[in-house]
Design an enzyme around this catalytic site. Structure first.
Site, PDB file in Angstrom:
ATOM      1  CG  ASP A 188      37.669  42.985  41.915  1.00  0.00           C
ATOM      2  OD1 ASP A 188      37.387  44.199  41.916  1.00  0.00           O
ATOM      3  OD2 ASP A 188      37.917  42.347  40.873  1.00  0.00           O
ATOM      4  CG  ASP A 216      39.192  45.214  39.187  1.00  0.00           C
ATOM      5  OD1 ASP A 216      38.492  46.061  39.788  1.00  0.00           O
ATOM      6  OD2 ASP A 216      38.708  44.426  38.347  1.00  0.00           O
ATOM      7  CB  SER A 239      33.950  43.701  40.272  1.00  0.00           C
ATOM      8  OG  SER A 239      34.719  44.856  40.080  1.00  0.00           O
ATOM      9  CG  ASP A 249      36.764  47.522  42.501  1.00  0.00           C
ATOM     10  OD1 ASP A 249      37.936  47.350  42.879  1.00  0.00           O
ATOM     11  OD2 ASP A 249      36.310  47.009  41.464  1.00  0.00           O
TER      12      ASP A 249
END
Length: 483
Positions: free
Chosen positions: A279, A281, A127, A277
């Site tokens: 990833d 999400d 992440s 960010d």
């Protein structure tokens, strides 16, 4: 054996501990054995109002080979292919068919897992963490994080030995779905996700023609799919953070460093800036003046919009213990109640699902719109922001005027151990004294990160200088007591 799973899956320095190839293969074997013998353990229950089937123009594109397979996707870290390959090897050895999706945002993996019948989804990402870290998180067939019971069963099997291995023709089959679709220059899986999001936005009547939007993709998983979606909806896109080399993810860019996109917004005279960010999400939003706004602002604005549309029934939004008190006041002004969950999107999701709610999220920009998705989705959240702007005819800065933030300070302190705070007398004493000084107009929240060796301090109060001093004192105390 120590717990493998934290609040957001497994996370550590890549190629160490469980994120080294041999234990990763064992992790894949454990997941595979459970999928063969106890598949129900991965089920997280129904997805409620979220549409299950893809619809609209996305059907015109190639249908990826996902059904009855485990879908593995990753972000752009150098260690991603190694981790994906080791997990796939373990799954294949248990007779589980796997599809390798390559670089995909976390919400794309959740969406395709849910809508196209994957057994589970596996996200290889850390992440917002720096590039040397990586992680593994599992998505249920319904598109949610897997239940705690599934994580515990995996840990039990990892601590023991998976009872049997398969041989010869019984091993699983590996499919690759990483080739570009010529119509979109995205993979078939990314195209399915992106096409469905575009269709969803068009169903709202969202047209972005005439808008200049800066997208900072954090050199991460959204670097291709995000610009395509916003351009497809008519926006002029100024893209940054779209040149990953395996080591630059989240480095001076993205949601952790929105100042990069803010500078670009003002330089380009853009209408909006969005920082994702690594990833994809979550997001941070930058208004047309270059000012940064977080998840609290999005919840305040979108909560009002849903209330006006008569969709927020009951009139409740889920935040966390870190949500600014100003959000609670802002929502209360229009008859909406804020309830607070523990920090972590799985806890926000659980509270929303248990109460039949459709809007919730974290100050960090990890937001849940259960009418449209089962998981945090930075691109979807950005489209909701633009939906509110188009519907109201106002700029983002004007819409954000509904939230007056109380002075707040957030501090993170690296620690060597994580004892209960109430077991450390000096911390108990300092906390009691500070809470007394803050009175009814302030809050003090202490917690440990579920993914890093870090203690978090959040203090709100009437006076910024006072709470800054308190946070500094607590930070020094944490270093002395916790290492």
């Amino acid at each position: 054996m120590d717990r493998l799973f934290g609040t957001d899956g497994i996370r550590d320095t890549a190629n160490t501990k469980v994120l080294a190839p041999v234990p990763l293969a064992r992790l894949g074997q454990a997941i595979g054995w459970l999928l063969r013998h106890e598949p129900a353990v991965f089920s997280a229950g129904e997805a409620g109002a979220v549409p299950r089937e893809p619809y609209g123009a996305a059907h015109a594109f190639k249908r990826p080979l996902v059904r009855d397979r485990v879908l593995i996707g990753r972000d752009t870290r150098t260690s991603g292919p190694m981790i994906s390959a080791a997990l796939a090897a373990g799954l294949l050895s248990q007779g589980i068919n796997v599809v390798e999706g390559g670089v995909l945002p976390t919400p794309a993996i959740a969406h395709v897992t849910r809508t196209m019948g994957a057994l589970v989804g596996i996200v290889v990402s850390a992440s917002h963490n720096p590039a040397p870290d990586n992680g593994v998180k599992l998505i249920s067939p319904e598109g949610f994080k897997i239940p705690d019971e599934a994580e515990l069963r995996i840990e039990e099997l990892m601590a023991a030995k998976v009872p049997e291995a398969l041989t010869g023709p019984e091993v699983g089959d590996l499919a690759l779905e990483t080739a570009w679709d010529p119509a979109t220059r995205l993979s078939a899986i990314a195209t399915r996700y992106a096409g469905d999001l575009v269709d969803r936005a068009r169903g709202w009547g969202l047209n972005l023609q005439g808008l200049r939007i800066v997208l900072d993709c954090a050199n991460g998983a959204t670097r291709l799919v995000a610009p395509w979606i916003f351009e497809e909806l008519g926006a002029t896109v100024i893209a940054t953070g779209v040149d990953p080399d395996g080591a630059r993810i989240n480095d001076g860019c993205g949601a952790l460093h929105p100042e990069a996109a803010a500078a670009r917004v003002t330089a380009e005279k853009a209408d909006l800036g969005i920082s994702f960010d690594g990833d994809g999400d979550r997001l941070i939003v930058i208004d047309e003046r270059g000012r940064v706004s977080d998840g609290d602002h999005v919840l305040a604005v979108c909560g009002r919009l849903l209330r006006e549309q008569g969709k927020l029934d009951p009139a409740v939004v889920v935040g966390t213990e870190m949500s600014n008190l100003g959000l609670e006041i802002s929502l209360r002004e229009v008859g909406i109640r804020l309830v607070r969950a523990r920090v972590g999107d799985r806890y926000v999701s659980h509270q929303m699902r248990s109460q039949g709610l459709i809007l919730g999220g974290e100050q960090s920009g990890h937001l849940l719109f259960f009418e449209d998705s089962t998981t945090g989705d930075g691109i979807l959240s950005a489209l909701q922001v633009l939906r509110a702007m188009r519907r109201s005819g106002k700029t983002w800065s004007a819409l954000c005027g509904c939230l007056k933030r109380l002075p707040q300070v957030l501090r993170s302190v690296r620690v060597l151990r994580k004892p209960a705070f109430e077991s450390v007398p000096r911390i108990v004493e300092a906390r009691r004294a500070m809470e007394k000084q803050l009175g009814s107009n302030g809050r003090l929240v202490l917690r440990y990160s579920g993914t890093e060796p870090v203690a978090r301090i959040m203090i709100e109060g009437d006076d910024q200088a006072t709470i800054d001093r308190m946070a500094l004192e607590l930070g020094e105390l944490f270093r002395e007591e916790l290492g």
